[in-house]
Write a protein that holds these residues in place. Structure first.
Motif, PDB file in Angstrom:
ATOM      1  N   VAL A 157       0.850  -1.195   0.000  1.00 57.06           N
ATOM      2  CA  VAL A 157       0.000   0.000   0.000  1.00 57.06           C
ATOM      3  C   VAL A 157       0.890   1.252   0.000  1.00 57.06           C
ATOM      4  O   VAL A 157       0.684   2.200  -0.776  1.00 57.06           O
ATOM      5  N   LEU A 158       1.914   1.226   0.847  1.00 57.67           N
ATOM      6  CA  LEU A 158       2.829   2.369   0.933  1.00 57.67           C
ATOM      7  C   LEU A 158       3.592   2.556  -0.384  1.00 57.67           C
ATOM      8  O   LEU A 158       3.732   3.699  -0.866  1.00 57.67           O
ATOM      9  N   ALA A 159       4.065   1.458  -0.972  1.00 60.14           N
ATOM     10  CA  ALA A 159       4.811   1.540  -2.245  1.00 60.14           C
ATOM     11  C   ALA A 159       3.930   2.167  -3.331  1.00 60.14           C
ATOM     12  O   ALA A 159       4.384   3.009  -4.114  1.00 60.14           O
ATOM     13  N   VAL A 160       2.667   1.785  -3.362  1.00 56.94           N
ATOM     14  CA  VAL A 160       1.748   2.314  -4.382  1.00 56.94           C
ATOM     15  C   VAL A 160       1.503   3.812  -4.135  1.00 56.94           C
ATOM     16  O   VAL A 160       1.524   4.620  -5.067  1.00 56.94           O
ATOM     17  N   LYS A 161       1.322   4.178  -2.882  1.00 55.87           N
ATOM     18  CA  LYS A 161       1.103   5.595  -2.562  1.00 55.87           C
ATOM     19  C   LYS A 161       2.322   6.434  -2.912  1.00 55.87           C
ATOM     20  O   LYS A 161       2.211   7.525  -3.466  1.00 55.87           O
ATOM     21  N   LYS A 162       3.512   5.899  -2.602  1.00 59.46           N
ATOM     22  CA  LYS A 162       4.756   6.633  -2.901  1.00 59.46           C
ATOM     23  C   LYS A 162       4.889   6.874  -4.398  1.00 59.46           C
ATOM     24  O   LYS A 162       5.454   7.869  -4.830  1.00 59.46           O
ATOM     25  N   ALA A 163       4.381   5.941  -5.185  1.00 59.66           N
ATOM     26  CA  ALA A 163       4.441   6.069  -6.648  1.00 59.66           C
ATOM     27  C   ALA A 163       3.306   6.955  -7.177  1.00 59.66           C
ATOM     28  O   ALA A 163       3.111   7.069  -8.383  1.00 59.66           O
ATOM     29  N   LYS A 164       2.565   7.546  -6.264  1.00 59.74           N
ATOM     30  CA  LYS A 164       1.451   8.460  -6.609  1.00 59.74           C
ATOM     31  C   LYS A 164       0.340   7.771  -7.406  1.00 59.74           C
ATOM     32  O   LYS A 164      -0.264   8.358  -8.310  1.00 59.74           O
ATOM     33  N   LEU A 165       0.115   6.515  -7.075  1.00 62.10           N
ATOM     34  CA  LEU A 165      -1.008   5.777  -7.654  1.00 62.10           C
ATOM     35  C   LEU A 165      -1.987   5.461  -6.513  1.00 62.10           C
ATOM     36  O   LEU A 165      -1.668   5.660  -5.338  1.00 62.10           O
ATOM     37  N   THR A 166      -3.150   4.962  -6.872  1.00 66.92           N
ATOM     38  CA  THR A 166      -4.179   4.700  -5.860  1.00 66.92           C
ATOM     39  C   THR A 166      -4.282   3.208  -5.558  1.00 66.92           C
ATOM     40  O   THR A 166      -4.629   2.424  -6.449  1.00 66.92           O
ATOM     41  N   PRO A 167      -3.976   2.813  -4.327  1.00 69.34           N
ATOM     42  CA  PRO A 167      -4.161   1.404  -3.985  1.00 69.34           C
ATOM     43  C   PRO A 167      -5.633   1.060  -3.753  1.00 69.34           C
ATOM     44  O   PRO A 167      -6.373   1.861  -3.163  1.00 69.34           O
ATOM     45  N   ILE A 168      -6.033  -0.091  -4.247  1.00 72.49           N
ATOM     46  CA  ILE A 168      -7.365  -0.638  -3.938  1.00 72.49           C
ATOM     47  C   ILE A 168      -7.088  -1.779  -2.967  1.00 72.49           C
ATOM     48  O   ILE A 168      -6.613  -2.845  -3.359  1.00 72.49           O
ATOM     49  N   VAL A 169      -7.318  -1.523  -1.693  1.00 69.66           N
ATOM     50  CA  VAL A 169      -6.899  -2.454  -0.645  1.00 69.66           C
ATOM     51  C   VAL A 169      -8.034  -3.432  -0.352  1.00 69.66           C
ATOM     52  O   VAL A 169      -9.113  -3.026   0.089  1.00 69.66           O
ATOM     53  N   CYS A 170      -7.776  -4.708  -0.610  1.00 65.90           N
ATOM     54  CA  CYS A 170      -8.837  -5.713  -0.447  1.00 65.90           C
ATOM     55  C   CYS A 170      -8.813  -6.320   0.950  1.00 65.90           C
ATOM     56  O   CYS A 170      -7.748  -6.686   1.461  1.00 65.90           O
ATOM     57  N   ILE A 171     -10.000  -6.430   1.514  1.00 61.66           N
ATOM     58  CA  ILE A 171     -10.159  -7.108   2.809  1.00 61.66           C
ATOM     59  C   ILE A 171     -11.437  -7.952   2.736  1.00 61.66           C
ATOM     60  O   ILE A 171     -12.273  -7.726   1.868  1.00 61.66           O
ATOM     61  N   GLY A 172     -11.582  -8.872   3.661  1.00 59.69           N
ATOM     62  CA  GLY A 172     -12.825  -9.650   3.696  1.00 59.69           C
ATOM     63  C   GLY A 172     -12.661 -10.924   4.495  1.00 59.69           C
ATOM     64  O   GLY A 172     -11.578 -11.506   4.528  1.00 59.69           O
ATOM     65  N   GLU A 173     -13.759 -11.335   5.131  1.00 63.94           N
ATOM     66  CA  GLU A 173     -13.706 -12.498   6.010  1.00 63.94           C
ATOM     67  C   GLU A 173     -13.895 -13.806   5.226  1.00 63.94           C
ATOM     68  O   GLU A 173     -14.518 -13.802   4.169  1.00 63.94           O
ATOM     69  N   HIS A 174     -13.391 -14.890   5.790  1.00 62.02           N
ATOM     70  CA  HIS A 174     -13.571 -16.214   5.187  1.00 62.02           C
ATOM     71  C   HIS A 174     -15.001 -16.698   5.318  1.00 62.02           C
ATOM     72  O   HIS A 174     -15.557 -17.309   4.422  1.00 62.02           O
ATOM     73  N   GLU A 175     -15.579 -16.437   6.496  1.00 60.24           N
ATOM     74  CA  GLU A 175     -16.952 -16.894   6.723  1.00 60.24           C
ATOM     75  C   GLU A 175     -17.633 -15.983   7.739  1.00 60.24           C
ATOM     76  O   GLU A 175     -16.970 -15.249   8.476  1.00 60.24           O
ATOM     77  N   ARG A 176     -18.941 -16.043   7.757  1.00 62.69           N
ATOM     78  CA  ARG A 176     -19.714 -15.301   8.752  1.00 62.69           C
ATOM     79  C   ARG A 176     -20.097 -16.268   9.856  1.00 62.69           C
ATOM     80  O   ARG A 176     -21.052 -17.031   9.711  1.00 62.69           O
ATOM     81  N   ASP A 177     -19.357 -16.289  10.927  1.00 60.75           N
ATOM     82  CA  ASP A 177     -19.654 -17.217  12.014  1.00 60.75           C
ATOM     83  C   ASP A 177     -20.760 -16.630  12.896  1.00 60.75           C
ATOM     84  O   ASP A 177     -20.967 -15.416  12.923  1.00 60.75           O
ATOM     85  N   GLN A 178     -21.450 -17.522  13.621  1.00 60.91           N
ATOM     86  CA  GLN A 178     -22.593 -17.095  14.460  1.00 60.91           C
ATOM     87  C   GLN A 178     -22.190 -16.149  15.582  1.00 60.91           C
ATOM     88  O   GLN A 178     -22.988 -15.365  16.069  1.00 60.91           O
ATOM     89  N   HIS A 179     -20.955 -16.252  16.039  1.00 62.11           N
ATOM     90  CA  HIS A 179     -20.541 -15.464  17.203  1.00 62.11           C
ATOM     91  C   HIS A 179     -20.040 -14.072  16.829  1.00 62.11           C
ATOM     92  O   HIS A 179     -19.635 -13.293  17.690  1.00 62.11           O
ATOM     93  N   GLY A 180     -20.018 -13.783  15.557  1.00 62.40           N
ATOM     94  CA  GLY A 180     -19.602 -12.436  15.135  1.00 62.40           C
ATOM     95  C   GLY A 180     -18.096 -12.224  15.162  1.00 62.40           C
ATOM     96  O   GLY A 180     -17.625 -11.085  15.187  1.00 62.40           O
ATOM     97  N   LEU A 181     -17.339 -13.318  15.164  1.00 63.45           N
ATOM     98  CA  LEU A 181     -15.877 -13.169  15.190  1.00 63.45           C
ATOM     99  C   LEU A 181     -15.364 -12.497  13.917  1.00 63.45           C
ATOM    100  O   LEU A 181     -14.316 -11.868  13.904  1.00 63.45           O
ATOM    101  N   TYR A 182     -16.150 -12.631  12.846  1.00 62.04           N
ATOM    102  CA  TYR A 182     -15.725 -12.027  11.579  1.00 62.04           C
ATOM    103  C   TYR A 182     -15.608 -10.506  11.688  1.00 62.04           C
ATOM    104  O   TYR A 182     -14.825  -9.882  10.981  1.00 62.04           O
ATOM    105  N   LEU A 183     -16.378  -9.908  12.611  1.00 63.95           N
ATOM    106  CA  LEU A 183     -16.320  -8.448  12.750  1.00 63.95           C
ATOM    107  C   LEU A 183     -14.926  -8.015  13.206  1.00 63.95           C
ATOM    108  O   LEU A 183     -14.353  -7.055  12.702  1.00 63.95           O
ATOM    109  N   ASP A 184     -14.408  -8.777  14.140  1.00 66.63           N
ATOM    110  CA  ASP A 184     -13.066  -8.504  14.642  1.00 66.63           C
ATOM    111  C   ASP A 184     -12.014  -8.772  13.573  1.00 66.63           C
ATOM    112  O   ASP A 184     -11.035  -8.030  13.453  1.00 66.63           O
ATOM    113  N   ALA A 185     -12.256  -9.841  12.823  1.00 67.73           N
ATOM    114  CA  ALA A 185     -11.304 -10.214  11.770  1.00 67.73           C
ATOM    115  C   ALA A 185     -11.221  -9.106  10.716  1.00 67.73           C
ATOM    116  O   ALA A 185     -10.130  -8.742  10.263  1.00 67.73           O
ATOM    117  N   ILE A 186     -12.379  -8.542  10.357  1.00 68.25           N
ATOM    118  CA  ILE A 186     -12.401  -7.451   9.366  1.00 68.25           C
ATOM    119  C   ILE A 186     -11.608  -6.251   9.904  1.00 68.25           C
ATOM    120  O   ILE A 186     -10.771  -5.683   9.208  1.00 68.25           O
TER     121      ILE A 186
END
Ligand code: PGA
Length: 256
Positions: free
Chosen positions: A116-145
């Motif tokens: 992300v830093l390398a892309v910013k330094k090059a004056k381009l826009t990073p598209i940073v991908c995030i996302g959980e593997h699964e939606r568990d019943q206990h809401g652990l995915y919220l913390d993971a995100i």
């Protein structure tokens, strides 16, 4: 939550490791251009090897080329890697960073943060991908995100938060059919959460950060996801290889 500045919505085409030939790549891009309109920003991210060829095509206003990945290093003994500075030889604006298919082959949050830093330094826009593997019943995915988001942006200067794009892509939806995408209501809850985390960490500049959704985006769900999910655009995988469908997605986003 009110945003201070309204950027155009962004639709990203992630071709992944497709197509096989130069001729097909040219055809897909030329056909894609026909479906683009100036109401929405579009960036097409082909495999590196097609860039020289595709860069010769005159793009319409609002359409750019992008990269699917880069090295965290600028140059040197890194066999098989491509640096962001090499990418700058082409008319590119955006670089996808930390896609789940790269994280699946052991790209850590720390490496993503350096990219992300390398892309910013090059004056381009990073598209940073995030996302959980699964939606568990206990809401652990919220913390993971939250953990993944903050760790991926750990090296980003606060003031640069409005110059990046976050693509939220639940891994369980990627590559699936439209009916298996996230529903608009759940997406809305998640996009609000992401915005809240960004504002807490980076301040009010994060109100301008574009948040995209990706995972099983198709013509039949594009407008709904953007409207109900209140996201600033979409990251499209397999449907971006079908110019007609991709054109319908762009149309859906521009009407959302
Ligand atoms: P998909 O892929 O649209 O094929 O689900 C999205 C992505 O992996 O970026």
């Amino acid at each position: 939550m009110q945003k201070t500045k309204k950027l155009k919505k962004l639709v990203v085409a992630n071709w992944k490791m497709n197509p096989k030939t130069n001729a097909e790549a040219l055809t897909i891009l030329k056909e894609t251009l026909k479906g683009a309109n100036t109401a929405v920003d579009v960036t097409v991210c082909p495999p590196f090897l097609f860039l020289s060829l595709l860069a010769k095509i005159k793009l319409k206003k609002g359409i750019t080329l992008g990269l699917q990945n880069v090295s965290e290093f600028e140059e040197g003994a890194h066999t098989g890697e491509v640096s962001v500075l090499m990418g700058k030889n082409f008319p590119i604006s955006y670089v996808i960073v930390g896609h789940s298919e790269r994280r699946a082959i052991k790209e850590s949050d720390e490496v993503v943060a350096k990219k992300v830093l390398a892309v910013k330094k090059a004056k381009l826009t990073p598209i940073v991908c995030i996302g959980e593997h699964e939606r568990d019943q206990h809401g652990l995915y919220l913390d993971a995100i939250k953990k993944q988001l903050l760790a991926s942006l750990a090296l980003l200067p606060k003031a640069a938060i409005k110059e990046i794009v976050v693509a939220y892509e639940p891994i369980w939806a990627i590559g699936k059919s439209a009916s298996e995408a996230m529903d608009g209501h759940t997406l809305h809850q998640t996009s609000l959460l992401i915005r809240k985390i960004l504002i807490e960490q980076f301040g009010s500049g994060a109100k301008e950060t574009r948040i995209l959704y990706g995972g099983a985006v198709a013509p039949e769900n594009a407008a709904l996801l953007v409207k109900e999910g209140e996201v600033d655009g979409l990251l499209v995988g397999h449907q971006s290889l079908k110019p007609k469908a991709f054109g319908e997605i762009i149309m859906g986003v521009s009407h959302a």
